[in-house]
Scaffold this active site. Structure first.
Site: not given
Ligand code: MUC
Ligand code: MG
Length: 376
Positions: A19, A164, A166, A195, A221, A246, A270, A324
Site C-alpha cells: 500500500h 481515493k 494515494k 490524498d 486531501e 487530514d 480519525k 474510508e
Molecule cells: C491517510 O492519510 O488518510 C487512509 C487511507 C489510506 O490509504 O491511508 C490512510 C491515511
Molecule cells: Mg489522508
C-alpha cells in the site's frame, strides 16, 4: 467494577498487497491493541494504528505503548470505567498530546462499559443515526494498471464506488497522468479523490490541482505539509474542489483554527488523531457548526479499530464525504472471530455488545510482539 489491569500490545500484520503512500509503502501494518480488564474479569478491547513508523506522523506504536505503560496505566488502575470521560479529563491534565495513546485507552473503556451493559458502544455515544455508511477504497498498489483492475473489481462486487488515490510519491506529472488514466477507466461509475499526504509545495499544488480539478477529481486531501496552513488557505480560496485537512486536523483546537482561517474546507475525522471517540464527536460538532464537510477517516486499522470508528461515525449526523474505513480488507489476517459486513457500497454498523467484535486471542498472541498478560 473497577479496572484491574491494562495490557498494550503491538501487532504486525501483513497486508494483502503493498500500500504505497507518498512517504512509505505498507507491507505489514503495525497496530496497537489495548485490553482493559475489570475486577470481574470482563475485558474491553480496542485498537489504533499508525503508518510507516515515524514517517507519517510523530506517533509510533512503540511510543504509544511506552507512554501508556508508564504514564497512563497508573491513572486507570482502580478507576470505574463507567466514568470514562472523567478519567480522560484526569489523564489530559497529566499527559500532554499523545492522542493515539489516549484514544486506545478511552475506546477500550467504552468497549468494556458497553459490554458490561450488554449494549453496542454507540449507545454510550448518543445512539446511532446511520445503520450503514458509504465506504471508499484506497487505490495505492503503486501501479496504474493494477489500480484500474482493482477499481473495476470493487465496482463489480458493489464494494466501493468512491476511490481515493494515494499520490505525492515521485514526479507530480506522473502522478497526474496516473490519476487521469484511472478517471478515464472508471470515472463514469465512481467518484475519485486524491490524498497527497503533505508531499507537495504550494507551487506544485497550484498547477497539479488545476489539472486534477479539470480532470474530474472531486477532493484533494492534505496537499501541503502540516506547517503550511497559509498555503492550504490560499488553495482553498483558489480552487472550487474541496481541500481536506487530514494530518493538520488533530485536536479540537487545531480544528477550530482550521475552520476559523479556512486552512481547508473539509476535515478527515480519525478517532486516534483526535484522542478518542468523545473528542471525535467534539471535532464533528465544530465542523457541523461551520458547514465544513466531514469524512470518516482511517489510519488503516484492522476489524477491531474499524468497528470503533464505525461506532462513532454512525452517531454523526452528516458525513458529506462518506467514510474510508476499509482497513480490514487490506489485512491478510484478522484478530477477531467475526468480520465486519460490507454491502451495496457501504459498511454495516456492527450491533453486538461493545464494538461488536469478538477477539481471537490466539491471533493476538500470534502477531503480538512479546505477548504477556498483566495480572496486576
Ligand atoms: C491517510 O492519510 O488518510 C487512509 C487511507 C489510506 O490509504 O491511508 C490512510 C491515511
Ligand atoms: Mg489522508
Amino acid at each position: 467494577m473497577n479496572i484491574r489491569s491494562v495490557d498494550i500490545y503491538i501487532l504486525d500484520i501483513p497486508t494483502v498487497r503493498p500500500h504505497q503512500l507518498a512517504m512509505h509503502t505498507i507491507t505489514a501494518q503495525s497496530i496497537v491493541v489495548a485490553r482493559i480488564t475489570n475486577e470481574a474479569g470482563l475485558e474491553g478491547w480496542s485498537e489504533v494504528a499508525t503508518i510507516g513508523g515515524a514517517s507519517y506522523g510523530e506517533g509510533t506504536p512503540e511510543a504509544i505503548k511506552a507512554n501508556i505503560d508508564k504514564y497512563i496505566t497508573p491513572l486507570l488502575i482502580g478507576k470505574d470505567p463507567t466514568h470514562f470521560s472523567k478519567i480522560m479529563f484526569e489523564i489530559s491534565k497529566a499527559v500532554r498530546g499523545n492522542h493515539f495513546a489516549k484514544a486506545v485507552v478511552e475506546e477500550a473503556m467504552i468497549d468494556l462499559v458497553a459490554k458490561s451493559k450488554n449494549i453496542p458502544a454507540y449507545e454510550l455515544l448518543g445512539g446511532k443515526i446511520h445503520d450503514s455508511l458509504p465506504l471508499a477504497w484506497t487505490l495505492a498498489s503503486g501501479d496504474t494498471g493494477k489500480d484500474i483492475e482493482e477499481a473495476k473489481e470493487m465496482l463489480q462486487k458493489k464494494r466501493h464506488k468512491i476511490f481515493k488515490l494515494k499520490i505525492g510519491k515521485g514526479d507530480p506529472h506522473k502522478n497526474i497522468d496516473h490519476v487521469l488514466k484511472i478517471i478515464a477507466a472508471v470515472g463514469d461509475q465512481a467518484r475519485v479523490t486524491v490524498d497527497v499526504n503533505q508531499a507537495w509545495d504550494e507551487t506544485t499544488a497550484n498547477y497539479c490541482i488545476e489539472v486534477l480539478q479539470d480532470g474530474g477529481v472531486s477532493m484533494v486531501e492534505q496537499p501541503l505539509p502540516t506547517w503550511d496552513n497559509e498555503g492550504m488557505a490560499r488553495l482553498t480560496e483558489r480552487f472550487k474542489l474541496p481541500i481536506m485537512a487530514d494530518e493538520s486536523a488533530n485536536s479540537v483546537h487545531d480544528v477550530f483554527q482550521i475552520i476559523k482561517h479556512r486552512y481547508g474546507n473539509c476535515i478527515a475525522l480519525k478517532p486516534c488523531k483526535h484522542g478518542g471517540l468523545m473528542e471525535t464527536k467534539k471535532v464533528a460538532a465544530i465542523a457541523e457548526s461551520s458547514g465544513f464537510g466531514l469524512y470518516g477517516g482511517t489510519m488503516i486499522e484492522s476489524s477491531l479499530g474499524t468497528a470503533a470508528c464505525a461506532s462513532v461515525y454512525a452517531t454523526i449526523p452528516e458525513l458529506e464525504f462518506g467514510t474510508e474505513i476499509f482497513g480490514p480488507m487490506l489485512f491478510k489476517d484478522s484478530i477477531t472471530v467475526n468480520d465486519l459486513q460490507f454491502e451495496n457500497f457501504e459498511i454495516i454498523i456492527p450491533d453486538g455488545p461493545g464494538f461488536g467484535m469478538e477477539i481471537d486471542l490466539d491471533k493476538v498472541k500470534h502477531y503480538a510482539r512479546g505477548y504477556s498478560y498483566n495480572l496486576s
